[in-house]
Design an enzyme around this catalytic site. Structure first.
Site, PDB file in Angstrom:
ATOM      1  N   HIS A  23       0.866  -1.185   0.000  1.00  0.00           N
ATOM      2  CA  HIS A  23       0.000   0.000   0.000  1.00  0.00           C
ATOM      3  C   HIS A  23       0.899   1.230   0.000  1.00  0.00           C
ATOM      4  O   HIS A  23       1.216   1.799   1.036  1.00  0.00           O
ATOM      5  CB  HIS A  23      -0.916  -0.015   1.217  1.00  0.00           C
ATOM      6  CG  HIS A  23      -1.909   1.109   1.235  1.00  0.00           C
ATOM      7  ND1 HIS A  23      -2.931   1.193   2.163  1.00  0.00           N
ATOM      8  CD2 HIS A  23      -2.052   2.204   0.437  1.00  0.00           C
ATOM      9  CE1 HIS A  23      -3.645   2.283   1.933  1.00  0.00           C
ATOM     10  NE2 HIS A  23      -3.117   2.920   0.896  1.00  0.00           N
ATOM     11  N   HIS A  25       1.562   4.718  -2.741  1.00  0.00           N
ATOM     12  CA  HIS A  25       1.151   5.434  -3.950  1.00  0.00           C
ATOM     13  C   HIS A  25       2.354   6.076  -4.627  1.00  0.00           C
ATOM     14  O   HIS A  25       3.145   6.755  -3.959  1.00  0.00           O
ATOM     15  CB  HIS A  25       0.143   6.535  -3.598  1.00  0.00           C
ATOM     16  CG  HIS A  25      -1.138   6.028  -3.022  1.00  0.00           C
ATOM     17  ND1 HIS A  25      -2.297   5.937  -3.756  1.00  0.00           N
ATOM     18  CD2 HIS A  25      -1.449   5.585  -1.771  1.00  0.00           C
ATOM     19  CE1 HIS A  25      -3.276   5.463  -2.996  1.00  0.00           C
ATOM     20  NE2 HIS A  25      -2.779   5.239  -1.779  1.00  0.00           N
ATOM     21  N   GLU A 227     -11.455   3.783   5.619  1.00  0.00           N
ATOM     22  CA  GLU A 227     -10.541   4.838   6.099  1.00  0.00           C
ATOM     23  C   GLU A 227     -11.405   5.998   6.572  1.00  0.00           C
ATOM     24  O   GLU A 227     -11.712   6.122   7.752  1.00  0.00           O
ATOM     25  CB  GLU A 227      -9.585   5.263   4.985  1.00  0.00           C
ATOM     26  CG  GLU A 227      -8.617   6.362   5.402  1.00  0.00           C
ATOM     27  CD  GLU A 227      -7.858   6.964   4.237  1.00  0.00           C
ATOM     28  OE1 GLU A 227      -6.825   7.605   4.492  1.00  0.00           O
ATOM     29  OE2 GLU A 227      -8.298   6.810   3.072  1.00  0.00           O
ATOM     30  N   ASP A 305       1.802   4.219   2.690  1.00  0.00           N
ATOM     31  CA  ASP A 305       0.777   4.985   1.987  1.00  0.00           C
ATOM     32  C   ASP A 305       1.413   6.063   1.097  1.00  0.00           C
ATOM     33  O   ASP A 305       1.563   5.868  -0.100  1.00  0.00           O
ATOM     34  CB  ASP A 305      -0.205   5.595   2.991  1.00  0.00           C
ATOM     35  CG  ASP A 305      -1.530   6.008   2.360  1.00  0.00           C
ATOM     36  OD1 ASP A 305      -1.691   5.828   1.145  1.00  0.00           O
ATOM     37  OD2 ASP A 305      -2.403   6.513   3.081  1.00  0.00           O
TER      38      ASP A 305
END
Length: 371
Positions: A23, A25, A227, A305
């Protein structure tokens, strides 16, 4: 489960563990030097001083009305998750040529390798990359060239999870999936969906057919859920989208039946505690449900993230987690093993990584267990 007295596991020990990150980006992994170079090349003024470029809340251009995310405030800057996404739009807008996209991809692989990450399923949402509207597949192809070159040079192997934005239409999503299946772009291994759940509301039904097409076409499925929304987003991801993994998913802890479903189906949550705290989903690490999810038997991986604007690396977050959650070196070896098992890497690479992890765990432990 009784946990040991918290003792911080050294970051060097963590870097030595072969692992995957599931996970993360690409939009949130620009190094500062990358942004400064791209801004100069394109003649774009910075939104604020270079030294505080990642301090999103200090730049007026990203200020928008407050958006409460989850249980505890607005997090990064004054705009919470929505303001943070605006910052990602700005930095991705600096990438305007295939060469620049190549360099961003190569830099990502180098950054991952520096943390001991041997494989990454990187999330790419082309809607952030404004210069590539109508040329999204060309953008992904340019990234793939960078990832190819990086792997040839011995850096982290990378698979791409092509991400839809929650505000896109059902027909857009289905057209994208058809294009991905028809072109069989190298490095694309999965379909994803991300964006602010709180702003868009439930979107599982809208994207159901797109994810069915992806599954039929041989693409894996991973979904951001749980989330800024509650457990309902996770239910939708499982029941409507056929998600194999959930990105975040921490709000599942609020629904005992959902937790049991995650365990029964072996669905992994790709959790990012620092991001959840920074964006106000939880007020601090101590409030984060990661330990409770582990105790319930949920498969959990620990990820960054958006590491660059959050000012972190994977080994830093694992080291902090060792103190905050009372985790020892053996626990972190478990995180590494789960990251490999839940990854979308091919079977041969998984087997090599498992063998390397077993050897590294023995060697690292012999140098002194951090418990």
């Amino acid at each position: 489960m009784q946990r040991p007295v918290p003792v911080r596991v050294d970051e060097e020990q963590i870097r030595a563990l072969p692992k995957a990150e599931l996970h993360v980006h690409l939009e949130g992994a620009f190094a500062l030097i990358d942004l400064l170079t791209l801004a100069k090349e394109n003649g774009v003024a910075l939104p604020g001083p270079a030294a505080t470029l990642f301090d999103v809340g200090t730049h007026d251009v990203f200020e928008i009305p407050e958006v409460t995310t989850g249980e505890g405030g607005t997090g990064v800057g004054t705009g919470g998750l929505s303001g943070f996404l605006r910052f990602l739009d700005w930095e991705c807008g600096l990438v305007r040529t295939a060469d620049q996209a190549f360099r961003v991809a190569y830099s990502f692989a180098a950054r991952q390798s520096a943390s001991g990450i041997r494989y990454s399923d990187v999330i790419v949402n082309p809607t952030h990359w404004s210069a590539w509207r109508g040329r999204e597949l060309a953008l992904v192809d340019a990234f793939a060239a960078g990832f190819d070159s990086a792997e040839e040079d011995g850096l982290c192997a990378v698979g791409v999870a092509y991400s839809l934005l929650r505000s896109q239409s059902a027909s857009e999503a289905e057209d994208i999936v058809r294009s991905l299946i028809e072109t069989r772009l190298r490095r694309v291994v999965a379909l994803s969906v991300d964006g602010d759940e709180k702003t868009t509301g439930r979107t599982g039904e809208k994207f159901r057919d797109a994810f069915r097409l992806a599954a039929a076409g041989g693409l894996h499925r991973t979904v951001h859920a749980g989330e800024s929304s509650g457990p309902e987003g996770v239910w939708d991801a499982i029941d409507l989208l056929g998600a194999e993994r959930i990105d975040h998913g921490i709000r599942a802890i609020e629904d005992e039946a959902l937790v049991q479903r995650l365990v029964a189906d072996g669905i992994t949550l790709n959790v990012c505690p620092r991001s959840n705290v920074a964006l106000g989903v939880y007020p601090d690490w101590a409030s984060h449900p990661l330990p409770r999810l582990l105790d319930a038997g949920v498969a959990v991986t620990l990820n960054t993230d958006d590491p660059a604007p959050l000012g972190t690396t994977l080994e830093t977050d694992w080291s902090v987690a060792s103190v905050e959650f009372g985790l020892g070196l053996d626990d972190l070896v478990g995180f590494a093993a789960r990251s490999i098992d839940a990854s979308f890497a091919d079977d041969d690479l998984k087997a090599r990584l498992r063998a390397d992890l077993t050897a590294a765990a023995v060697e690292t432990a012999s140098g002194g267990d951090a418990r």
